[in-house]
Motif scaffolding. Structure first.
Motif, short mmCIF file in Angstrom:
data_model
loop_
_atom_site.label_atom_id
_atom_site.label_comp_id
_atom_site.label_asym_id
_atom_site.label_seq_id
_atom_site.Cartn_x
_atom_site.Cartn_y
_atom_site.Cartn_z
N MET A 1 16.78 -6.31 -6.37
CA MET A 1 15.34 -6.40 -6.57
C MET A 1 14.64 -6.26 -5.24
N LEU A 2 13.42 -5.76 -5.29
CA LEU A 2 12.67 -5.50 -4.07
C LEU A 2 11.23 -5.92 -4.24
N ASN A 3 10.71 -6.66 -3.31
CA ASN A 3 9.31 -7.07 -3.28
C ASN A 3 8.82 -6.84 -1.87
N ARG A 4 8.29 -5.66 -1.59
CA ARG A 4 7.84 -5.30 -0.26
C ARG A 4 6.53 -4.54 -0.34
N VAL A 5 5.59 -4.88 0.51
CA VAL A 5 4.26 -4.29 0.49
C VAL A 5 3.87 -3.88 1.91
N ILE A 6 3.27 -2.70 2.04
CA ILE A 6 2.68 -2.26 3.31
C ILE A 6 1.24 -1.84 3.00
N LEU A 7 0.30 -2.42 3.71
CA LEU A 7 -1.12 -2.12 3.50
C LEU A 7 -1.79 -1.84 4.83
N ILE A 8 -2.78 -0.94 4.80
CA ILE A 8 -3.61 -0.68 5.97
C ILE A 8 -5.05 -0.78 5.51
N GLY A 9 -5.82 -1.58 6.23
CA GLY A 9 -7.23 -1.76 5.88
C GLY A 9 -7.96 -2.48 6.99
N ARG A 10 -9.18 -2.91 6.65
CA ARG A 10 -10.02 -3.62 7.62
C ARG A 10 -10.27 -5.05 7.15
N LEU A 11 -10.29 -5.97 8.10
CA LEU A 11 -10.59 -7.35 7.78
C LEU A 11 -12.04 -7.49 7.33
N THR A 12 -12.26 -8.27 6.29
CA THR A 12 -13.62 -8.48 5.80
C THR A 12 -14.32 -9.62 6.52
N LYS A 13 -13.54 -10.50 7.17
CA LYS A 13 -14.08 -11.58 8.01
C LYS A 13 -12.97 -12.07 8.92
N ASP A 14 -13.32 -12.89 9.89
CA ASP A 14 -12.31 -13.44 10.80
C ASP A 14 -11.31 -14.28 10.01
N PRO A 15 -10.04 -14.30 10.43
CA PRO A 15 -9.05 -15.13 9.76
C PRO A 15 -9.43 -16.61 9.81
N ARG A 66 -10.13 -9.82 14.21
CA ARG A 66 -11.56 -10.08 13.98
C ARG A 66 -12.06 -9.22 12.84
N LYS A 67 -13.17 -9.62 12.28
CA LYS A 67 -13.80 -8.90 11.18
C LYS A 67 -13.98 -7.42 11.56
N GLY A 68 -13.63 -6.54 10.61
CA GLY A 68 -13.81 -5.10 10.79
C GLY A 68 -12.66 -4.40 11.47
N ARG A 69 -11.72 -5.13 12.00
CA ARG A 69 -10.62 -4.50 12.74
C ARG A 69 -9.60 -3.87 11.79
N MET A 70 -9.21 -2.63 12.08
CA MET A 70 -8.19 -1.93 11.30
C MET A 70 -6.84 -2.57 11.58
N THR A 71 -6.14 -2.92 10.49
CA THR A 71 -4.89 -3.67 10.61
C THR A 71 -3.90 -3.20 9.56
N ALA A 72 -2.63 -3.17 9.92
CA ALA A 72 -1.56 -2.91 8.96
C ALA A 72 -0.78 -4.20 8.77
N ILE A 73 -0.43 -4.49 7.53
CA ILE A 73 0.38 -5.67 7.27
C ILE A 73 1.59 -5.25 6.44
N GLU A 74 2.66 -5.99 6.63
CA GLU A 74 3.87 -5.78 5.86
C GLU A 74 4.29 -7.15 5.36
N GLY A 75 4.63 -7.23 4.08
CA GLY A 75 5.01 -8.52 3.53
C GLY A 75 5.46 -8.41 2.09
N LYS A 76 5.21 -9.48 1.33
CA LYS A 76 5.62 -9.52 -0.07
C LYS A 76 4.48 -10.04 -0.93
N ILE A 77 4.47 -9.62 -2.18
CA ILE A 77 3.50 -10.13 -3.14
C ILE A 77 3.98 -11.49 -3.63
#
Length: 146
Positions: A1-15, A66-77
């Protein structure tokens, strides 16, 4: 089984950084990820995906993202549920990230950053695999493997 996600987007607000009662850092933020198509009005739409990071990765995200910064994340759902104050079962779907890549450098950094929950983030900040970043590379035909 595999649960892996890669996303690229922009932060909507500061963490948002918090600590569990036992002192473990947890950061939450939302990543706006563009859909690959336009709606009937010709406008691009986006999905707003909740991201969670833990421990040192959480602290690094809170310190550098920070908000608006382009970021890639890798993880699991992850899907979790709880009972709210009204006795209703609430389901939450989120991405638990174990690798975060800062795709845009801030003005003071001058380079991309890659942090991961299973790597030493200090050594990643000092390591630049492409130090000339976009400048032509001087390679002779004899150096090419083909």
């Amino acid at each position: 089984m595999l649960n892996r996600v890669i996303l690229i987007g922009r932060l909507t607000k500061d963490p948002e950084l918090r600590y569990t009662p036992s002192g473990i850092a947890v950061a939450q933020f939302t990543l706006a990820v563009d859909r690959p198509f336009a709606n009937q009005g010709g406008e691009k739409e986006a999905d707003f995906i909740p991201i969670v990071t833990w421990r040192q990765l959480a602290e690094n995200c809170a310190n550098y993202l920070r908000k608006g910064r382009m970021t890639a994340i890798e993880g699991k759902i992850q899907v979790r549920n709880y009972e709210n104050n009204e006795g209703k079962r609430v389901y939450v779907t989120e991405i638990v990230a174990d690798n975060v890549r800062f795709l845009e450098s801030s003005k003071r950094e001058g380079r991309n950053e890659n942090i991961s929950s299973n790597r030493n983030s200090q050594s990643n900040r000092n390591y630049d695999p492409f130090p000339d970043d976009g400048k032509p590379i001087d390679i002779s035909d004899d150096d090419l493997p083909f």
